[in-house]
Design a protein around this motif. Structure first.
Motif, PDB file in Angstrom:
ATOM      1  N   THR A  42       0.902  -1.361  -0.019  1.00 40.20           N
ATOM      2  CA  THR A  42       0.080  -0.081  -0.167  1.00 40.20           C
ATOM      3  C   THR A  42       0.729   1.162   0.095  1.00 40.20           C
ATOM      4  OG1 THR A  42      -0.174  -0.050   2.559  1.00 40.20           O
ATOM      5  CG2 THR A  42      -1.880  -1.168   1.236  1.00 40.20           C
ATOM      6  N   PHE A  43       0.423   2.313  -0.618  1.00 37.49           N
ATOM      7  CA  PHE A  43       1.052   3.674  -0.490  1.00 37.49           C
ATOM      8  C   PHE A  43      -0.011   4.783  -0.567  1.00 37.49           C
ATOM      9  CE2 PHE A  43      -0.517   3.593  -4.982  1.00 37.49           C
ATOM     10  CZ  PHE A  43      -0.711   4.576  -5.310  1.00 37.49           C
ATOM     11  N   ALA A  44       0.503   5.889   0.219  1.00 37.19           N
ATOM     12  CA  ALA A  44      -0.173   7.152   0.354  1.00 37.19           C
ATOM     13  C   ALA A  44       0.706   8.055  -0.528  1.00 37.19           C
ATOM     14  CB  ALA A  44      -0.171   7.404   1.773  1.00 37.19           C
ATOM     15  N   ALA A  45      -0.059   9.204  -0.785  1.00 32.29           N
ATOM     16  CA  ALA A  45       0.714  10.180  -1.682  1.00 32.29           C
ATOM     17  C   ALA A  45       0.243  11.380  -1.599  1.00 32.29           C
ATOM     18  CB  ALA A  45       0.359   9.709  -3.283  1.00 32.29           C
ATOM     19  N   VAL A  46       1.200  12.386  -1.607  1.00 36.84           N
ATOM     20  CA  VAL A  46       0.805  13.879  -1.052  1.00 36.84           C
ATOM     21  C   VAL A  46       1.439  14.816  -2.260  1.00 36.84           C
ATOM     22  CG1 VAL A  46       1.169  15.846   0.356  1.00 36.84           C
ATOM     23  CG2 VAL A  46       0.870  13.466   1.188  1.00 36.84           C
ATOM     24  N   GLY A  47       0.733  15.509  -2.866  1.00 34.36           N
ATOM     25  CA  GLY A  47       1.265  16.366  -3.946  1.00 34.36           C
ATOM     26  C   GLY A  47       0.468  17.570  -4.445  1.00 34.36           C
ATOM     27  N   ASP A  48       0.695  17.988  -5.672  1.00 33.72           N
ATOM     28  CA  ASP A  48      -0.097  19.223  -6.279  1.00 33.72           C
ATOM     29  C   ASP A  48      -0.582  18.715  -7.576  1.00 33.72           C
ATOM     30  OD1 ASP A  48       2.223  18.999  -8.102  1.00 33.72           O
ATOM     31  OD2 ASP A  48       3.282  20.482  -7.031  1.00 33.72           O
ATOM     32  N   SER A  49      -0.635  19.551  -8.518  1.00 34.22           N
ATOM     33  CA  SER A  49      -1.208  19.090  -9.934  1.00 34.22           C
ATOM     34  C   SER A  49      -0.474  17.992 -10.637  1.00 34.22           C
ATOM     35  CB  SER A  49      -1.737  20.390 -10.739  1.00 34.22           C
ATOM     36  OG  SER A  49      -0.034  20.924 -10.853  1.00 34.22           O
ATOM     37  N   ILE A  50       0.538  17.847 -10.348  1.00 35.97           N
ATOM     38  CA  ILE A  50       1.259  16.590 -10.908  1.00 35.97           C
ATOM     39  C   ILE A  50       0.874  15.373 -10.519  1.00 35.97           C
ATOM     40  CG2 ILE A  50       3.642  15.936 -11.573  1.00 35.97           C
ATOM     41  CD1 ILE A  50       3.365  18.742 -12.388  1.00 35.97           C
ATOM     42  N   THR A  51       0.202  15.327  -9.426  1.00 34.03           N
ATOM     43  CA  THR A  51      -0.190  14.123  -8.562  1.00 34.03           C
ATOM     44  C   THR A  51      -1.649  13.948  -8.970  1.00 34.03           C
ATOM     45  OG1 THR A  51       1.377  13.750  -7.099  1.00 34.03           O
ATOM     46  CG2 THR A  51      -0.621  12.746  -6.359  1.00 34.03           C
ATOM     47  N   ASP A  52      -2.605  15.279  -8.610  1.00 37.35           N
ATOM     48  CA  ASP A  52      -3.774  15.125  -8.768  1.00 37.35           C
ATOM     49  C   ASP A  52      -4.228  15.017 -10.295  1.00 37.35           C
ATOM     50  OD1 ASP A  52      -6.764  15.496  -7.915  1.00 37.35           O
ATOM     51  OD2 ASP A  52      -6.567  17.695  -8.566  1.00 37.35           O
ATOM     52  N   ALA A  53      -3.642  15.804 -11.202  1.00 35.44           N
ATOM     53  CA  ALA A  53      -3.991  15.694 -12.684  1.00 35.44           C
ATOM     54  C   ALA A  53      -5.513  15.573 -12.861  1.00 35.44           C
ATOM     55  CB  ALA A  53      -3.422  14.313 -13.376  1.00 35.44           C
ATOM     56  N   LEU A 195       4.708  22.161 -18.711  1.00 31.96           N
ATOM     57  CA  LEU A 195       4.524  22.171 -16.996  1.00 31.96           C
ATOM     58  C   LEU A 195       4.106  20.952 -16.408  1.00 31.96           C
ATOM     59  CD1 LEU A 195       4.871  23.667 -14.331  1.00 31.96           C
ATOM     60  CD2 LEU A 195       2.621  24.649 -14.645  1.00 31.96           C
ATOM     61  N   HIS A 196       2.938  20.506 -16.974  1.00 26.99           N
ATOM     62  CA  HIS A 196       2.341  19.378 -16.534  1.00 26.99           C
ATOM     63  C   HIS A 196       2.626  18.098 -17.365  1.00 26.99           C
ATOM     64  CE1 HIS A 196      -0.365  22.626 -14.778  1.00 26.99           C
ATOM     65  NE2 HIS A 196      -0.263  21.800 -13.719  1.00 26.99           N
ATOM     66  N   PRO A 197       3.263  16.896 -16.856  1.00 23.36           N
ATOM     67  CA  PRO A 197       3.097  15.933 -17.833  1.00 23.36           C
ATOM     68  C   PRO A 197       1.993  15.350 -18.375  1.00 23.36           C
ATOM     69  CG  PRO A 197       4.151  15.393 -15.559  1.00 23.36           C
ATOM     70  CD  PRO A 197       3.383  16.555 -15.467  1.00 23.36           C
ATOM     71  N   SER A 198       2.013  14.895 -19.764  1.00 22.98           N
ATOM     72  CA  SER A 198       1.095  14.238 -20.534  1.00 22.98           C
ATOM     73  C   SER A 198       0.669  12.776 -19.812  1.00 22.98           C
ATOM     74  CB  SER A 198       1.329  14.277 -21.976  1.00 22.98           C
ATOM     75  OG  SER A 198       2.620  13.125 -22.193  1.00 22.98           O
ATOM     76  N   GLU A 199      -0.041  11.950 -20.321  1.00 22.54           N
ATOM     77  CA  GLU A 199      -0.312  10.809 -19.735  1.00 22.54           C
ATOM     78  C   GLU A 199       0.675   9.854 -20.115  1.00 22.54           C
ATOM     79  OE1 GLU A 199      -3.948   8.565 -20.684  1.00 22.54           O
ATOM     80  OE2 GLU A 199      -5.175  10.395 -20.655  1.00 22.54           O
ATOM     81  N   ASP A 200       1.654  10.056 -21.162  1.00 20.77           N
ATOM     82  CA  ASP A 200       2.849   9.250 -21.329  1.00 20.77           C
ATOM     83  C   ASP A 200       3.714   9.887 -20.440  1.00 20.77           C
ATOM     84  OD1 ASP A 200       1.875   7.923 -23.393  1.00 20.77           O
ATOM     85  OD2 ASP A 200       2.584   9.209 -25.069  1.00 20.77           O
TER      86      ASP A 200
END
Length: 216
Positions: A42-53, A195-200
């Motif tokens: 299991t994992f938890a994650a904290v982030g910004d738009s790069i994570t929320d997307a 700025l933001h990664p694409s799906e790839d």
């Protein structure tokens, strides 16, 4: 300053997210701990738009395909919870983070701190607050992706981040390495706005993070 202003505009929620901005209805629940195919931990994650997307509700496990976390789930890990929000600085993350019961915490944070010119000393203190709030001993800290309008910012930030993570006994993974060209910008096709990664691009991040979780 012009570069920074452009970054800040890009970090606000908008309708310009990549195509398929709703989480896929065919994707299994990210928090389905009863699924026998999900044996990676299991994992938890904290982030910004790069994570929320493009997630419908990240904290609830409704993770969109443009989030790196979706790739980690697809690799067999169970998403146990966390927090991510467009435009969030590490201070905002530290204020919002809450305890999660999981094997590993993954933090991908700092793009907005770089954009706002927040000193790394403040960022590092916020990262410690995030880890303390979530309460997981095994911590993986990821490098941040490029910022095409300000390529040197993430380069310098990631160097400091790697050193800081090592000092704290956290695992640092340069998950963004596969996104970068030699001049610190995004590789072709791996970002939809510089700025933001694409799906790839999110897949590149997610695969690197999943590999680190496996290495554990």
């Amino acid at each position: 300053m012009a570069a920074t202003a452009w970054v800040l505009l890009g970090c606000a929620p908008s309708g310009s997210a990549p195509s398929g901005s709703d989480a896929s209805p065919d994707r299994p629940a990210a928090s389905d701990t009863d699924d026998p195919d999900r044996a990676g931990g299991t994992f938890a994650a904290v982030g910004d738009s790069i994570t929320d997307a493009d997630s419908r509700n990240f904290a609830a496990g409704e993770i969109g395909p443009a989030s790196w976390a979706a790739c980690v789930v697809d690799a067999g890990f169970v998403f146990a919870g966390g927090w991510a929000e467009w435009g969030a600085t590490t201070a905002r993350m530290a204020d919002a983070a809450a305890e999660v019961d999981a094997d590993t915490l993954v933090v991908l944070a700092g793009t907005n701190d770089v954009a706002f010119g927040i000193p790394f000393a403040e960022t590092s203190a916020n990262l410690e607050r995030i880890v303390d709030a979530v309460g997981i001993d095994d911590v993986v800290v990821s490098s941040i992706p490029p910022i095409d309008a300000f390529p040197q910012g993430p380069v310098e930030f990631n160097e400091q981040l790697a050193e800081f993570a090592d000092e704290r006994g956290w695992r640092f993974v340069d998950a963004a390495a596969g996104l970068r060209t030699s001049d610190g910008t995004f590789r072709s096709g791996l970002s939809f706005d510089g700025l933001h990664p694409s799906e790839d691009g999110a897949r590149v991040l997610g695969e690197a993070i999943a590999d680190e979780l496996v290495a554990g």
